[in-house]
Design a protein around this motif. Structure first.
Motif, PDB file in Angstrom:
ATOM      1  N   LEU A   1      35.369   0.709 -46.507  1.00  0.00           N
ATOM      2  CA  LEU A   1      35.479  -0.685 -46.379  1.00  0.00           C
ATOM      3  C   LEU A   1      35.247  -1.407 -47.213  1.00  0.00           C
ATOM      4  CD1 LEU A   1      37.105  -2.489 -44.401  1.00  0.00           C
ATOM      5  CD2 LEU A   1      35.162  -2.494 -42.285  1.00  0.00           C
ATOM      6  N   ARG A   2      33.351  -1.282 -47.235  1.00  0.00           N
ATOM      7  CA  ARG A   2      32.641  -2.462 -48.004  1.00  0.00           C
ATOM      8  C   ARG A   2      33.171  -2.306 -49.385  1.00  0.00           C
ATOM      9  NH1 ARG A   2      28.293  -2.169 -51.787  1.00  0.00           N
ATOM     10  NH2 ARG A   2      29.005  -0.506 -52.273  1.00  0.00           N
ATOM     11  N   ASP A   3      34.060  -1.316 -50.274  1.00  0.00           N
ATOM     12  CA  ASP A   3      34.671  -1.305 -51.633  1.00  0.00           C
ATOM     13  C   ASP A   3      35.611  -1.397 -51.588  1.00  0.00           C
ATOM     14  OD1 ASP A   3      32.046   0.430 -51.850  1.00  0.00           O
ATOM     15  OD2 ASP A   3      33.316   1.978 -51.979  1.00  0.00           O
TER      16      ASP A   3
ATOM     17  N   THR B   1      32.997  -3.465 -36.807  1.00  0.00           N
ATOM     18  CA  THR B   1      32.885  -2.949 -34.972  1.00  0.00           C
ATOM     19  C   THR B   1      31.626  -2.856 -35.243  1.00  0.00           C
ATOM     20  OG1 THR B   1      35.132  -2.327 -34.440  1.00  0.00           O
ATOM     21  CG2 THR B   1      33.292  -1.268 -33.737  1.00  0.00           C
ATOM     22  N   ASN B   2      31.286  -1.654 -36.696  1.00  0.00           N
ATOM     23  CA  ASN B   2      29.112  -2.136 -36.726  1.00  0.00           C
ATOM     24  C   ASN B   2      29.296  -2.773 -37.119  1.00  0.00           C
ATOM     25  OD1 ASN B   2      29.648  -1.676 -38.888  1.00  0.00           O
ATOM     26  ND2 ASN B   2      30.690  -0.136 -39.781  1.00  0.00           N
TER      27      ASN B   2
ATOM     28  N   VAL C   1      30.353  -9.511 -49.106  1.00  0.00           N
ATOM     29  CA  VAL C   1      30.191  -8.049 -48.005  1.00  0.00           C
ATOM     30  C   VAL C   1      29.054  -8.326 -47.981  1.00  0.00           C
ATOM     31  CG1 VAL C   1      29.850  -5.910 -47.302  1.00  0.00           C
ATOM     32  CG2 VAL C   1      31.841  -6.989 -48.767  1.00  0.00           C
ATOM     33  N   LEU C   2      28.418  -8.542 -46.133  1.00  0.00           N
ATOM     34  CA  LEU C   2      27.142  -8.339 -46.385  1.00  0.00           C
ATOM     35  C   LEU C   2      27.426  -7.075 -44.896  1.00  0.00           C
ATOM     36  CD1 LEU C   2      27.095 -12.301 -44.055  1.00  0.00           C
ATOM     37  CD2 LEU C   2      25.170 -11.724 -45.765  1.00  0.00           C
ATOM     38  N   GLY C   3      25.947  -6.900 -45.621  1.00  0.00           N
ATOM     39  CA  GLY C   3      25.693  -5.297 -44.918  1.00  0.00           C
ATOM     40  C   GLY C   3      23.898  -5.288 -45.207  1.00  0.00           C
ATOM     41  N   LEU C   4      23.467  -3.917 -44.709  1.00  0.00           N
ATOM     42  CA  LEU C   4      21.967  -3.781 -44.356  1.00  0.00           C
ATOM     43  C   LEU C   4      21.333  -3.630 -45.845  1.00  0.00           C
ATOM     44  CD1 LEU C   4      21.576  -2.125 -41.259  1.00  0.00           C
ATOM     45  CD2 LEU C   4      21.058  -3.887 -41.426  1.00  0.00           C
ATOM     46  N   ARG C   5      19.988  -4.405 -45.533  1.00  0.00           N
ATOM     47  CA  ARG C   5      19.059  -4.223 -47.070  1.00  0.00           C
ATOM     48  C   ARG C   5      18.074  -3.402 -46.452  1.00  0.00           C
ATOM     49  NH1 ARG C   5      17.206  -8.546 -49.411  1.00  0.00           N
ATOM     50  NH2 ARG C   5      15.814  -9.451 -47.425  1.00  0.00           N
TER      51      ARG C   5
ATOM     52  N   GLY D   1      38.760 -22.863 -46.529  1.00  0.00           N
ATOM     53  CA  GLY D   1      37.568 -23.183 -45.749  1.00  0.00           C
ATOM     54  C   GLY D   1      36.409 -22.943 -47.318  1.00  0.00           C
ATOM     55  N   ASN D   2      35.691 -23.076 -46.733  1.00  0.00           N
ATOM     56  CA  ASN D   2      34.739 -22.784 -47.846  1.00  0.00           C
ATOM     57  C   ASN D   2      34.414 -20.942 -48.091  1.00  0.00           C
ATOM     58  OD1 ASN D   2      31.891 -22.900 -49.653  1.00  0.00           O
ATOM     59  ND2 ASN D   2      30.667 -22.731 -47.754  1.00  0.00           N
ATOM     60  N   ALA D   3      34.846 -20.334 -48.795  1.00  0.00           N
ATOM     61  CA  ALA D   3      35.101 -19.037 -48.868  1.00  0.00           C
ATOM     62  C   ALA D   3      34.729 -18.184 -47.452  1.00  0.00           C
ATOM     63  CB  ALA D   3      34.508 -18.250 -50.030  1.00  0.00           C
ATOM     64  N   GLY D   4      35.007 -16.793 -47.370  1.00  0.00           N
ATOM     65  CA  GLY D   4      34.573 -15.442 -46.459  1.00  0.00           C
ATOM     66  C   GLY D   4      33.943 -14.907 -47.101  1.00  0.00           C
ATOM     67  N   TYR D   5      33.196 -14.146 -46.148  1.00  0.00           N
ATOM     68  CA  TYR D   5      31.634 -12.791 -45.897  1.00  0.00           C
ATOM     69  C   TYR D   5      32.639 -11.934 -45.210  1.00  0.00           C
ATOM     70  CZ  TYR D   5      28.294 -15.959 -47.818  1.00  0.00           C
ATOM     71  OH  TYR D   5      27.746 -16.993 -48.703  1.00  0.00           O
ATOM     72  N   ALA D   6      32.842 -10.314 -44.899  1.00  0.00           N
ATOM     73  CA  ALA D   6      32.541  -9.675 -43.995  1.00  0.00           C
ATOM     74  C   ALA D   6      30.612  -9.430 -43.716  1.00  0.00           C
ATOM     75  CB  ALA D   6      33.870  -8.901 -44.326  1.00  0.00           C
ATOM     76  N   VAL D   7      31.365  -8.461 -42.143  1.00  0.00           N
ATOM     77  CA  VAL D   7      30.229  -7.725 -42.490  1.00  0.00           C
ATOM     78  C   VAL D   7      30.174  -6.529 -41.924  1.00  0.00           C
ATOM     79  CG1 VAL D   7      27.849  -8.029 -41.027  1.00  0.00           C
ATOM     80  CG2 VAL D   7      28.618 -10.039 -41.085  1.00  0.00           C
ATOM     81  N   THR D   8      29.627  -5.611 -42.478  1.00  0.00           N
ATOM     82  CA  THR D   8      30.193  -4.591 -42.137  1.00  0.00           C
ATOM     83  C   THR D   8      29.139  -3.140 -43.444  1.00  0.00           C
ATOM     84  OG1 THR D   8      31.648  -2.315 -42.184  1.00  0.00           O
ATOM     85  CG2 THR D   8      31.717  -4.077 -44.326  1.00  0.00           C
TER      86      THR D   8
END
Length: 153
Positions: A128-130, A25-26, A139-143, A116-123
């Protein structure tokens, strides 16, 4: 400790090898709340990808958008519209975070022939990341303020 990496867009695979990216969601609210061009960032970091929004995430966006005025409602309405760029997938989970974990863990399972070619989550949601990292999901997150980074489990 998780390892953080960036993958240059030039390392994209073929379309059939595209990784699955599950958006929380975020993540879909980032363009309004944080001024992040989330789809441009996903293209830069991951390249071609199968973008997926769990059904409960879409329901949460709709609920937040209907809740009234303000930045959060606007961000949720924009996020709901941005979800049109993604494939919406139903899950057995009714809670958005559980649905993200369920789908992302399935996509990240190297023993699953359909993964498939593995996966990611964006949060950017730390709990949730943990949970995702514990399940072996990248996990894709802000830097910084507007840039996404990959955190490896």
């Amino acid at each position: 400790m998780p390892r953080v990496t960036d993958r240059d867009a030039d390392t994209r695979g073929d379309a059939e090898d595209a990784p699955t990216v599950i958006l929380d969601t975020n993540a879909l609210m980032m363009p309004v709340e944080l001024n992040v061009r989330v789809f441009d960032e996903l293209d830069r970091v991951v390249g071609d990808a199968d973008l997926v929004v769990p059904g409960p995430v879409l329901a949460e966006l709709e609920k937040l958008a209907a809740a009234g005025n303000g930045t959060e409602a606007t961000a949720a309405a924009v996020g709901r519209d941005l979800a049109d760029r993604c494939r919406v997938v139903g899950t057995e989970a009714s809670y958005a975070d559980d649905a993200v974990v369920e789908l992302a863990a399935d996509a990240a399972d190297p023993n699953d022939d359909d993964a498939g070619n593995a996966g990611y989550a964006v949060t950017n949601d730390r709990p949730l990341r943990d949970r995702l990292l514990e399940r072996g999901v990248r996990v894709l997150g802000l830097r910084g303020r507007t840039t996404l980074q990959i955190t490896e489990p």
